[in-house]
Motif scaffolding. Structure first.
Motif, PDB file in Angstrom:
ATOM      1  N   SER A   1       0.953  -1.223  -0.001  1.00  0.00           N
ATOM      2  CA  SER A   1       0.017   0.066  -0.027  1.00  0.00           C
ATOM      3  C   SER A   1       0.804   1.101  -0.040  1.00  0.00           C
ATOM      4  O   SER A   1       0.619   2.224  -0.682  1.00  0.00           O
ATOM      5  N   GLY A   2       1.830   1.102   0.946  1.00  0.00           N
ATOM      6  CA  GLY A   2       2.852   2.311   0.682  1.00  0.00           C
ATOM      7  C   GLY A   2       3.573   2.712  -0.550  1.00  0.00           C
ATOM      8  O   GLY A   2       3.449   3.862  -1.062  1.00  0.00           O
ATOM      9  N   ILE A   3       4.087   1.918  -1.201  1.00  0.00           N
ATOM     10  CA  ILE A   3       4.537   1.991  -2.725  1.00  0.00           C
ATOM     11  C   ILE A   3       3.387   2.461  -3.499  1.00  0.00           C
ATOM     12  O   ILE A   3       3.686   3.305  -4.370  1.00  0.00           O
ATOM     13  N   GLY A   4       2.205   1.846  -3.357  1.00  0.00           N
ATOM     14  CA  GLY A   4       1.159   2.434  -4.270  1.00  0.00           C
ATOM     15  C   GLY A   4       0.964   3.590  -3.940  1.00  0.00           C
ATOM     16  O   GLY A   4       0.823   4.592  -4.880  1.00  0.00           O
ATOM     17  N   LEU A   5       0.981   4.331  -2.805  1.00  0.00           N
ATOM     18  CA  LEU A   5       0.610   5.467  -2.365  1.00  0.00           C
ATOM     19  C   LEU A   5       1.644   6.700  -3.127  1.00  0.00           C
ATOM     20  O   LEU A   5       1.293   7.604  -3.574  1.00  0.00           O
TER      21      LEU A   5
ATOM     22  N   ALA B   1      -4.152  10.290  -3.529  1.00  0.00           N
ATOM     23  CA  ALA B   1      -3.454   9.152  -3.558  1.00  0.00           C
ATOM     24  C   ALA B   1      -3.725   8.208  -2.188  1.00  0.00           C
ATOM     25  O   ALA B   1      -4.266   7.004  -2.234  1.00  0.00           O
ATOM     26  N   VAL B   2      -3.962   8.921  -1.014  1.00  0.00           N
ATOM     27  CA  VAL B   2      -4.352   8.230   0.134  1.00  0.00           C
ATOM     28  C   VAL B   2      -5.701   7.536  -0.172  1.00  0.00           C
ATOM     29  O   VAL B   2      -6.183   6.563   0.319  1.00  0.00           O
ATOM     30  N   SER B   3      -6.747   8.469  -0.852  1.00  0.00           N
ATOM     31  CA  SER B   3      -8.039   8.102  -0.843  1.00  0.00           C
ATOM     32  C   SER B   3      -8.084   6.661  -1.710  1.00  0.00           C
ATOM     33  O   SER B   3      -8.860   6.022  -1.321  1.00  0.00           O
ATOM     34  N   PHE B   4      -7.556   6.582  -2.818  1.00  0.00           N
ATOM     35  CA  PHE B   4      -7.440   5.520  -3.789  1.00  0.00           C
ATOM     36  C   PHE B   4      -6.880   4.150  -3.139  1.00  0.00           C
ATOM     37  O   PHE B   4      -7.023   3.113  -3.485  1.00  0.00           O
ATOM     38  N   VAL B   5      -5.440   4.649  -2.473  1.00  0.00           N
ATOM     39  CA  VAL B   5      -4.950   3.388  -1.824  1.00  0.00           C
ATOM     40  C   VAL B   5      -5.608   2.887  -0.684  1.00  0.00           C
ATOM     41  O   VAL B   5      -5.675   1.805  -0.457  1.00  0.00           O
ATOM     42  N   THR B   6      -6.497   3.632   0.046  1.00  0.00           N
ATOM     43  CA  THR B   6      -7.369   3.056   1.188  1.00  0.00           C
ATOM     44  C   THR B   6      -8.713   2.528   0.681  1.00  0.00           C
ATOM     45  O   THR B   6      -9.426   2.003   1.577  1.00  0.00           O
ATOM     46  N   ASN B   7      -8.955   2.623  -0.703  1.00  0.00           N
ATOM     47  CA  ASN B   7     -10.400   2.135  -1.146  1.00  0.00           C
ATOM     48  C   ASN B   7     -11.418   3.083  -0.757  1.00  0.00           C
ATOM     49  O   ASN B   7     -12.493   2.624  -0.653  1.00  0.00           O
TER      50      ASN B   7
ATOM     51  N   ALA C   1     -14.795  10.059   4.985  1.00  0.00           N
ATOM     52  CA  ALA C   1     -13.480   9.773   4.784  1.00  0.00           C
ATOM     53  C   ALA C   1     -13.217   8.616   5.977  1.00  0.00           C
ATOM     54  O   ALA C   1     -12.760   7.487   5.812  1.00  0.00           O
ATOM     55  N   GLY C   2     -13.977   8.732   7.090  1.00  0.00           N
ATOM     56  CA  GLY C   2     -13.808   7.773   8.421  1.00  0.00           C
ATOM     57  C   GLY C   2     -14.339   6.445   7.936  1.00  0.00           C
ATOM     58  O   GLY C   2     -14.198   5.458   8.509  1.00  0.00           O
ATOM     59  N   GLY C   3     -15.515   6.548   6.939  1.00  0.00           N
ATOM     60  CA  GLY C   3     -16.190   5.246   6.890  1.00  0.00           C
ATOM     61  C   GLY C   3     -15.428   4.563   5.409  1.00  0.00           C
ATOM     62  O   GLY C   3     -16.174   3.576   4.854  1.00  0.00           O
ATOM     63  N   ASN C   4     -14.420   5.179   4.970  1.00  0.00           N
ATOM     64  CA  ASN C   4     -13.749   4.542   3.670  1.00  0.00           C
ATOM     65  C   ASN C   4     -14.667   4.733   2.485  1.00  0.00           C
ATOM     66  O   ASN C   4     -14.956   3.808   1.819  1.00  0.00           O
TER      67      ASN C   4
ATOM     68  N   LEU D   1      -6.309   7.208   6.306  1.00  0.00           N
ATOM     69  CA  LEU D   1      -5.285   6.144   6.574  1.00  0.00           C
ATOM     70  C   LEU D   1      -5.508   5.440   7.803  1.00  0.00           C
ATOM     71  O   LEU D   1      -5.313   4.403   8.137  1.00  0.00           O
ATOM     72  N   PHE D   2      -5.757   6.374   9.036  1.00  0.00           N
ATOM     73  CA  PHE D   2      -6.014   5.848  10.066  1.00  0.00           C
ATOM     74  C   PHE D   2      -7.170   4.679  10.335  1.00  0.00           C
ATOM     75  O   PHE D   2      -6.821   3.454  10.817  1.00  0.00           O
ATOM     76  N   VAL D   3      -8.125   4.976   9.497  1.00  0.00           N
ATOM     77  CA  VAL D   3      -9.388   4.165   9.522  1.00  0.00           C
ATOM     78  C   VAL D   3      -9.209   3.046   8.706  1.00  0.00           C
ATOM     79  O   VAL D   3     -10.033   1.998   8.910  1.00  0.00           O
ATOM     80  N   ARG D   4      -8.239   2.795   7.802  1.00  0.00           N
ATOM     81  CA  ARG D   4      -7.900   1.748   6.853  1.00  0.00           C
ATOM     82  C   ARG D   4      -7.089   0.937   7.399  1.00  0.00           C
ATOM     83  O   ARG D   4      -7.470  -0.229   7.536  1.00  0.00           O
TER      84      ARG D   4
END
Length: 604
Positions: A72-76, A108-114, A507-510, A534-537
């Motif tokens: 996930s980090g590399i994708g971000l 980037a965070v949004s799409f990596v965390t689904n 955001a918190g509910g992905n 990031l936190f909630v994912r």
């Protein structure tokens, strides 16, 4: 009656498709032979050789977690840089500039965390390369990551006195290759056949049938008399200075259908267009609307049946499914009723006909006429239950209680089906919490699926269940105190608080959906919403894998006469109650100040 039949049809089609898909997913993830094995197994083996992956590797929960975080980090980082540099990269026929750093980080965070929260309009911000290589790829792999973690947890229940949970790389590959790619190829072809665009052409400018006049602020001037040849605009016989005549329309092009398919099935939700599936080129008619709407919950519902088959206890899978399904039906009923009845303001003095005689009736503000209230309400509930976030209507225009329910579905922790994989492992954490509380009530050590639930599992289960409320309430509370956030609101008062609460709930509910009246594209909001995502994912992923590792190391406990049944109606009822207690009560004060207060204002 017509609307009622639509609701029944949508739910029936969902269940009918979810059962066989659930059986197929179980076979794929458990390494059994499927109808596609003859074609895809050689491809799978080639991928393992290229990646130097051992097909039979058994990772500990910590190694599995490290693989998830590293991937996930590399994708971000890749997606972040791709957006920053898109101005100098190919695949950019509109010659769009690079995206500013805070919006790049948020996306980037949004799409990596689904999550797929979008603070921009895709057709005017991102190049075709960024959309295809960046967003669409993450739509696939972030969804596959959630399913992989779910099956690691399932193996934790199945295995006895071992540390192995399988290989993350094998799970990721199988889910992507056998499930997501074939399913979305079929759906993409159906969408293209229904009129969704799929091309690499640059955007087009087409002449309007009739010119329109806009003010200096860009607002359409109703009732204006336009003389296009003379270039004059008059209103009530008076010339308007500063008015501009528009004779052409911007029509976006690009590879939309392929992204629309995976945004739905992967519970991603990021729209190719800024207005998402309300756009006629992304969702042109009732045929495509049905395909896209059923796709929202198809895999999350199917995974309940996959779970039952994998643990060799189909009744348990059905029990979890029924808990989710009953919550879904209840939510759909509340939204449908409120949108059909509309508000006292709309009905006041008969100014607006809200009857359903030969028309949609009810509250049609913010909804597409080609879909009406039934399809719009169903989509709103499905997308927020699925932590998807795509929309075919504007939730900001819903009635106070009609808009509150989608917000509440996100606040429950995306467990009413929820995201692919993450919704079910979130609900399993609530199931662990339920059997623990029930065990305390009868004075017996809690057990779930023949494994003892002890303090270690309980601590992690509580963190998984509380991650969403903590992030949403803390984030929205801080945001509500800042004057710069107030400047981003589209409405004052209770509705303005609802806009802030909805954004952080999304955001918190992905989830990724928005109230559409909130300008979230500021540095503070982009960064703070990104941190919430990031936190909630990843905190629930850490907790889920820790629980799985602990359970895998335990022995199985034989069921006795005193063992709490987790497959009957009583357990389904208790599970729903615990979900509502933790989720709904945590947010009651905030909801009371937002949508509930707005509701009482509307009837005052």
């Amino acid at each position: 009656m017509n609307a009622f039949l639509q609701y029944i049809l949508y739910l029936a089609v969902l269940v009918a498709l979810a059962i066989p898909l659930g059986a197929y997913i179980q076979k794929v993830m458990d390494g059994e032979k499927t109808v596609l094995s003859g074609v895809l197994t050689p491809c799978e083996n080639v991928i393992y050789r290229i990646m130097h992956v051992q097909k039979d590797e058994q990772m500990s929960w910590k190694k599995y977690l490290l693989s998830v975080l590293a991937f996930s980090g590399i994708g971000l980082v890749f997606l972040f840089l791709l957006q920053l540099l898109q101005g100098v990269l190919p695949g950019n026929p509109q010659h769009l500039p690079g995206v500013k750093w805070d919006l790049s980080f948020n996306t980037a965070v949004s799409f990596v965390t689904n999550t797929n929260w979008q603070a921009y309009s895709g057709e005017s911000t991102l190049s075709y390369l960024s959309q295809a290589l960046g967003l669409t790829v993450q739509n696939f792999v972030s969804a596959a990551t959630g399913i992989a973690v779910l099956f690691a947890m399932i193996r934790g229940f199945l295995r006895v006195k071992t540390q192995g949970l399988g290989s993350f790389w094998v799970d990721l590959t199988r889910c992507t290759l056998y499930v997501l790619l074939p399913l979305n190829l079929i759906i993409s072809l159906c969408l293209v056949g229904g009129g969704v665009i799929q091309n690499l052409k640059p955007a087009q400018s087409v002449p309007l049938l009739e010119p329109i006049a806009v003010s200096a602020e860009g607002e359409i001037i109703d009732g204006a008399v336009i003389d296009a040849e003379a270039g004059t605009v008059t209103l009530d016989g008076q010339p308007l200075k500063g008015a501009q005549i528009i004779t052409e329309q911007f029509v976006p092009m690009g590879p939309a259908a392929s992204q629309v398919a995976i945004k739905q099935t992967g519970t991603n939700g990021g729209g190719y267009m800024g207005v998402n599936s309300a756009h006629p080129l992304e969702n042109p008619n009732p045929f495509t609307n049905l395909f896209e709407m059923i796709s929202l919950l198809l895999i999350p519902a199917a995974l309940c049946f996959s779970f039952g088959r994998s643990i060799k206890n189909r009744k348990q899978g059905i029990a979890i499914f029924m808990a989710m399904f009953l919550c879904l039906v209840l939510a759909l009923g509340v939204v449908a009723l409120n949108e059909q009845l509309a508000t006292p303001q709309l009905m006041q003095g008969g100014a607006v006909d809200v009857s359903a005689v030969e028309q949609a009736g009810g509250n049609m503000e913010g909804k597409e006429a080609r879909f009406g209230i039934a399809a719009s309400s169903t989509w709103a509930v499905f997308t927020t239950a699925a932590s998807n976030g795509s929309v075919n209507s504007m939730h900001d225009s819903y009635t106070p209680l009609g808009g509150m329910i989608p917000m509440l579905l996100m606040q429950l922790g995306e467990v009413v089906f929820g995201g692919v994989g993450c919704g079910l492992y979130g609900m399993l954490a609530f199931a662990i919490l339920t059997v623990f509380i029930a065990g305390l009530m009868v004075g017996r050590t809690p057990e779930f699926l023949c494994k003892k639930i002890e303090p270690y599992e309980m601590k992690w289960a509580v963190l998984v269940c509380l991650a969403t409320p903590i992030a949403i309430l803390a984030g929205s509370g801080i945001a509500a105190l800042l004057p710069q956030v107030a400047d981003s609101l589209g409405n004052p008062g209770a509705h303005g608080l609802s806009e802030i609460l909805y954004a952080y709930s999304s955001a918190g509910g992905n989830n990724g959906s928005a109230f559409a009246g909130f300008n979230a594209n500021t540095v503070f909001l982009n960064v703070s919403l990104g941190l919430v995502m990031l936190f909630v994912r990843f905190l629930p992923i850490v907790g889920t894998l820790a629980i799985a590792g602990s359970l895998a190391g335990k022995k199985k406990i034989a069921a006795t006469a005193g063992t709490l049944s987790t497959t009957n109606a009583m357990f389904v009822f208790l599970l729903i109650v615990i979900v509502l207690l933790v989720g709904a009560l945590s947010f009651f004060p905030a909801l009371a100040l937002g949508p509930v207060a707005e509701f009482f204002q509307s009837i005052a």
